[in-house]
Design a protein around this motif. Structure first.
Motif, PDB file in Angstrom:
ATOM      1  N   GLN A 282       0.834  -1.205   0.000  1.00 18.21           N
ATOM      2  CA  GLN A 282       0.000   0.000   0.000  1.00 18.21           C
ATOM      3  C   GLN A 282       0.867   1.253   0.000  1.00 18.21           C
ATOM      4  O   GLN A 282       0.568   2.242  -0.679  1.00 18.21           O
ATOM      5  N   TRP A 283       1.957   1.216   0.769  1.00 12.96           N
ATOM      6  CA  TRP A 283       2.875   2.364   0.806  1.00 12.96           C
ATOM      7  C   TRP A 283       3.504   2.578  -0.565  1.00 12.96           C
ATOM      8  O   TRP A 283       3.652   3.719  -1.020  1.00 12.96           O
ATOM      9  N   CYS A 284       3.881   1.497  -1.239  1.00 11.99           N
ATOM     10  CA  CYS A 284       4.493   1.607  -2.561  1.00 11.99           C
ATOM     11  C   CYS A 284       3.519   2.188  -3.588  1.00 11.99           C
ATOM     12  O   CYS A 284       3.911   3.000  -4.434  1.00 11.99           O
ATOM     13  N   TYR A 285       2.251   1.762  -3.516  1.00 13.08           N
ATOM     14  CA  TYR A 285       1.256   2.331  -4.429  1.00 13.08           C
ATOM     15  C   TYR A 285       1.211   3.861  -4.281  1.00 13.08           C
ATOM     16  O   TYR A 285       1.243   4.602  -5.270  1.00 13.08           O
ATOM     17  N   ALA A 286       1.111   4.319  -3.016  1.00 13.72           N
ATOM     18  CA  ALA A 286       1.010   5.762  -2.758  1.00 13.72           C
ATOM     19  C   ALA A 286       2.305   6.479  -3.128  1.00 13.72           C
ATOM     20  O   ALA A 286       2.288   7.553  -3.750  1.00 13.72           O
ATOM     21  N   SER A 287       3.447   5.877  -2.769  1.00 14.47           N
ATOM     22  CA  SER A 287       4.734   6.531  -3.001  1.00 14.47           C
ATOM     23  C   SER A 287       5.098   6.565  -4.474  1.00 14.47           C
ATOM     24  O   SER A 287       5.750   7.513  -4.936  1.00 14.47           O
ATOM     25  N   TYR A 288       4.683   5.550  -5.219  1.00 16.77           N
ATOM     26  CA  TYR A 288       4.937   5.585  -6.656  1.00 16.77           C
ATOM     27  C   TYR A 288       4.247   6.797  -7.275  1.00 16.77           C
ATOM     28  O   TYR A 288       4.829   7.508  -8.103  1.00 16.77           O
ATOM     29  N   GLY A 289       3.015   7.040  -6.869  1.00 16.08           N
ATOM     30  CA  GLY A 289       2.299   8.211  -7.363  1.00 16.08           C
ATOM     31  C   GLY A 289       3.005   9.505  -7.004  1.00 16.08           C
ATOM     32  O   GLY A 289       3.113  10.425  -7.832  1.00 16.08           O
ATOM     33  N   GLU A 290       3.524   9.576  -5.766  1.00 14.30           N
ATOM     34  CA  GLU A 290       4.240  10.782  -5.326  1.00 14.30           C
ATOM     35  C   GLU A 290       5.491  11.001  -6.177  1.00 14.30           C
ATOM     36  O   GLU A 290       5.756  12.113  -6.641  1.00 14.30           O
ATOM     37  N   VAL A 291       6.260   9.930  -6.374  1.00 14.66           N
ATOM     38  CA  VAL A 291       7.513  10.059  -7.125  1.00 14.66           C
ATOM     39  C   VAL A 291       7.227  10.384  -8.586  1.00 14.66           C
ATOM     40  O   VAL A 291       7.896  11.237  -9.188  1.00 14.66           O
ATOM     41  N   PHE A 292       6.216   9.736  -9.167  1.00 17.89           N
ATOM     42  CA  PHE A 292       5.928   9.980 -10.580  1.00 17.89           C
ATOM     43  C   PHE A 292       5.440  11.408 -10.795  1.00 17.89           C
ATOM     44  O   PHE A 292       5.825  12.070 -11.776  1.00 17.89           O
ATOM     45  N   THR A 293       4.611  11.891  -9.888  1.00 14.09           N
ATOM     46  CA  THR A 293       4.156  13.282  -9.979  1.00 14.09           C
ATOM     47  C   THR A 293       5.341  14.235  -9.935  1.00 14.09           C
ATOM     48  O   THR A 293       5.446  15.173 -10.741  1.00 14.09           O
ATOM     49  N   SER A 294       6.245  13.989  -8.988  1.00 19.10           N
ATOM     50  CA  SER A 294       7.431  14.838  -8.874  1.00 19.10           C
ATOM     51  C   SER A 294       8.287  14.749 -10.127  1.00 19.10           C
ATOM     52  O   SER A 294       8.826  15.750 -10.609  1.00 19.10           O
ATOM     53  N   TRP A 295       8.401  13.547 -10.675  1.00 19.83           N
ATOM     54  CA  TRP A 295       9.225  13.337 -11.868  1.00 19.83           C
ATOM     55  C   TRP A 295       8.680  14.124 -13.057  1.00 19.83           C
ATOM     56  O   TRP A 295       9.444  14.769 -13.798  1.00 19.83           O
ATOM     57  N   MET A 296       7.371  14.124 -13.258  1.00 21.28           N
ATOM     58  CA  MET A 296       6.808  14.840 -14.392  1.00 21.28           C
ATOM     59  C   MET A 296       6.962  16.349 -14.244  1.00 21.28           C
ATOM     60  O   MET A 296       7.181  17.059 -15.230  1.00 21.28           O
ATOM     61  N   HIS A 297       6.845  16.856 -13.012  1.00 19.74           N
ATOM     62  CA  HIS A 297       7.094  18.284 -12.800  1.00 19.74           C
ATOM     63  C   HIS A 297       8.567  18.606 -13.047  1.00 19.74           C
ATOM     64  O   HIS A 297       8.899  19.655 -13.609  1.00 19.74           O
ATOM     65  N   PHE A 298       9.439  17.689 -12.636  1.00 18.57           N
ATOM     66  CA  PHE A 298      10.860  17.873 -12.912  1.00 18.57           C
ATOM     67  C   PHE A 298      11.101  17.902 -14.419  1.00 18.57           C
ATOM     68  O   PHE A 298      11.873  18.731 -14.922  1.00 18.57           O
ATOM     69  N   CYS A 299      10.437  16.997 -15.158  1.00 22.39           N
ATOM     70  CA  CYS A 299      10.602  16.971 -16.617  1.00 22.39           C
ATOM     71  C   CYS A 299      10.138  18.278 -17.247  1.00 22.39           C
ATOM     72  O   CYS A 299      10.746  18.758 -18.218  1.00 22.39           O
ATOM     73  N   ALA A 300       9.073  18.847 -16.715  1.00 19.95           N
ATOM     74  CA  ALA A 300       8.588  20.124 -17.237  1.00 19.95           C
ATOM     75  C   ALA A 300       9.639  21.211 -17.054  1.00 19.95           C
ATOM     76  O   ALA A 300       9.891  22.027 -17.959  1.00 19.95           O
ATOM     77  N   VAL A 301      10.265  21.229 -15.878  1.00 23.40           N
ATOM     78  CA  VAL A 301      11.341  22.200 -15.635  1.00 23.40           C
ATOM     79  C   VAL A 301      12.502  21.935 -16.597  1.00 23.40           C
ATOM     80  O   VAL A 301      13.074  22.859 -17.182  1.00 23.40           O
ATOM     81  N   ARG A 302      12.831  20.671 -16.749  1.00 21.88           N
ATOM     82  CA  ARG A 302      13.964  20.311 -17.613  1.00 21.88           C
ATOM     83  C   ARG A 302      13.713  20.722 -19.064  1.00 21.88           C
ATOM     84  O   ARG A 302      14.602  21.264 -19.733  1.00 21.88           O
ATOM     85  N   VAL A 303      12.503  20.475 -19.562  1.00 17.61           N
ATOM     86  CA  VAL A 303      12.168  20.891 -20.924  1.00 17.61           C
ATOM     87  C   VAL A 303      12.317  22.396 -21.066  1.00 17.61           C
ATOM     88  O   VAL A 303      12.877  22.903 -22.053  1.00 17.61           O
ATOM     89  N   SER A 304      11.804  23.118 -20.068  1.00 18.78           N
ATOM     90  CA  SER A 304      11.867  24.576 -20.126  1.00 18.78           C
ATOM     91  C   SER A 304      13.310  25.068 -20.139  1.00 18.78           C
ATOM     92  O   SER A 304      13.697  25.909 -20.966  1.00 18.78           O
ATOM     93  N   VAL A 305      14.130  24.546 -19.227  1.00 16.29           N
ATOM     94  CA  VAL A 305      15.533  24.978 -19.130  1.00 16.29           C
ATOM     95  C   VAL A 305      16.284  24.643 -20.409  1.00 16.29           C
ATOM     96  O   VAL A 305      16.987  25.484 -20.983  1.00 16.29           O
ATOM     97  N   GLU A 306      16.149  23.391 -20.860  1.00 17.64           N
ATOM     98  CA  GLU A 306      16.895  22.988 -22.055  1.00 17.64           C
ATOM     99  C   GLU A 306      16.441  23.765 -23.296  1.00 17.64           C
ATOM    100  O   GLU A 306      17.252  24.089 -24.166  1.00 17.64           O
ATOM    101  N   SER A 307      15.153  24.066 -23.363  1.00 16.55           N
ATOM    102  CA  SER A 307      14.637  24.790 -24.532  1.00 16.55           C
ATOM    103  C   SER A 307      15.160  26.212 -24.571  1.00 16.55           C
ATOM    104  O   SER A 307      15.527  26.729 -25.630  1.00 16.55           O
TER     105      SER A 307
END
Length: 376
Positions: A282-307
């Motif tokens: 149950q913890w992994c289900y919740a934490s996977y969502g937390e990490v994936f959400t953070s990862w996609m926001h990080f990707c958005a920052v990365r796209v912006s910076v690299e662009s």
């Protein structure tokens, strides 16, 4: 569900808008690679800062991305392992209540968690710290779960190993043993090929063995377990003589309290294992969502910076998500390159096959920003 996506940003021409470039891209994909899913990757107006600050930040982006991606995959693999052991039918993971791929392809920036007015370094550092904490928690929880599993495995080895090493308490009964002031019953582990030798010699190994006292209690693939009764004072001498003939005398003392204690310990470990496994899953289900959400926001920052570092200021680019099949990759790359004919991006085109180009040290260079998201 696709498992591999490209996040791409294309430079805008001075005379074109994001909407017109999006329309041209849609038309090209539908005509030339209709089986390639295509989505907008909406990035809000972030607090850019100076080019110097972006250059400084870019040095850490790839390292941080690798760390976050690895944490995401580690949790996902843990979920798969736990589901397999639990016999749970694997269901699609969700992030904020939607399937993982849907969260990526319909990404919406969470202003409440990551205010766009915050400096980009503050956002990136915050994401890194959050994911690092989750990864540390995972290590602690997995270690606790594995500790209980190790204890159970040790018990199982004792119960299922060969007669030379296994726990004999579930084989030997009180009525199998003779214990008195003068007599004692020993347990001999005899190789199966030596059983005739044992039966013909045990009475004469020492002087004070009770005739015809040996009984077969149990056999496995390698050994047979026999009892033998003799005078207590001769027990040590018998052990020595038996060992010389290749027979192992096991130390054993039947104790009903010890038996009950071992049974209760096993039952408790089994309960603990089930509880910890369910809690960890149950913890992994919740934490996977937390990490994936953070990862996609990080990707958005990365796209912006690299662009911005690729195309310059002010930010003028269109960011999209694609998921081409392997056979369509070259065709899609060609489409993207044809839409990236910008003086700001031509510097990044591949001049020879040996060049490493591409912002962030990608193996291939393109006249546009591109990196891959592997969901598994």
């Amino acid at each position: 569900m696709a498992t591999r996506y490209w996040i791409v940003s294309l430079p805008l021409q001075a005379s074109s808008s994001a909407s017109s470039l999006w329309t041209r891209l849609q038309d090209s994909i539908s005509k030339n690679s209709f089986d390639t899913p295509l989505y907008r990757f909406n990035i809000p107006n972030l607090r850019v800062g100076t080019l110097d600050s972006l250059l400084s930040l870019s040095d850490d982006l790839i390292k941080s991305n690798n760390f976050i991606e690895a944490a995401s995959h580690k949790i996902r693999r843990q979920i798969e392992d736990l589901e397999r052991v639990s016999g749970v039918n694997s269901t699609s993971l969700t992030v904020d209540g939607v399937p993982v791929d849907s969260y990526l392809t319909r990404f919406v920036w969470d202003e409440a968690r990551y205010p766009t007015m915050s400096p980009l370094k503050e956002i990136v550092d915050g994401i890194h710290v959050q994911v690092a904490k989750i990864e540390d928690d995972l290590k602690v929880r997995v270690a606790e779960y594995n500790n209980v599993r190790s204890q159970l495995n040790a018990i199982n080895r004792k119960q299922t190993g060969s007669l030379a090493v296994r726990d004999l308490s579930n084989i030997v009964k009180p009525q199998d043993l003779v214990t008195s002031e003068h007599l004692v019953t020993l347990l001999a582990v005899v190789p199966k090929y030596s059983q005739k030798d044992w039966l013909s010699s045990y009475e004469t190994l020492t002087t004070y063995v009770v005739p015809r006292s040996s009984k077969l209690l149990h056999e496995d693939n390698e050994y047979a377990l026999y009892t033998v009764t003799l005078f207590n004072r001769d027990a040590d001498n018998f052990r020595t003589k038996a060992r010389e003939r290749g027979f192992q005398v096991r130390d054993f003392e039947y104790n009903s309290e010890t038996q009950e204690s071992r049974k209760q310990e096993l039952e408790k470990l089994l309960r603990d294992q089930d509880t910890l496994r369910s809690s960890l899953l149950q913890w992994c289900y919740a934490s996977y969502g937390e990490v994936f959400t953070s990862w996609m926001h990080f990707c958005a920052v990365r796209v912006s910076v690299e662009s911005i570092l690729r195309y310059g200021l002010p930010p003028t680019f269109l960011s999209v998500v694609l998921s081409p099949s392997v056979k369509s990759e070259k065709k899609v790359r060609s489409i993207l390159e044809g839409l990236s004919d910008s003086s700001n991006s031509t510097f990044w085109k591949v001049e020879d096959e040996g060049s490493m180009g591409g912002f962030g040290g990608d193996a291939d260079a393109y006249p546009y920003v591109s990196f891959t998201i592997n969901l598994i």
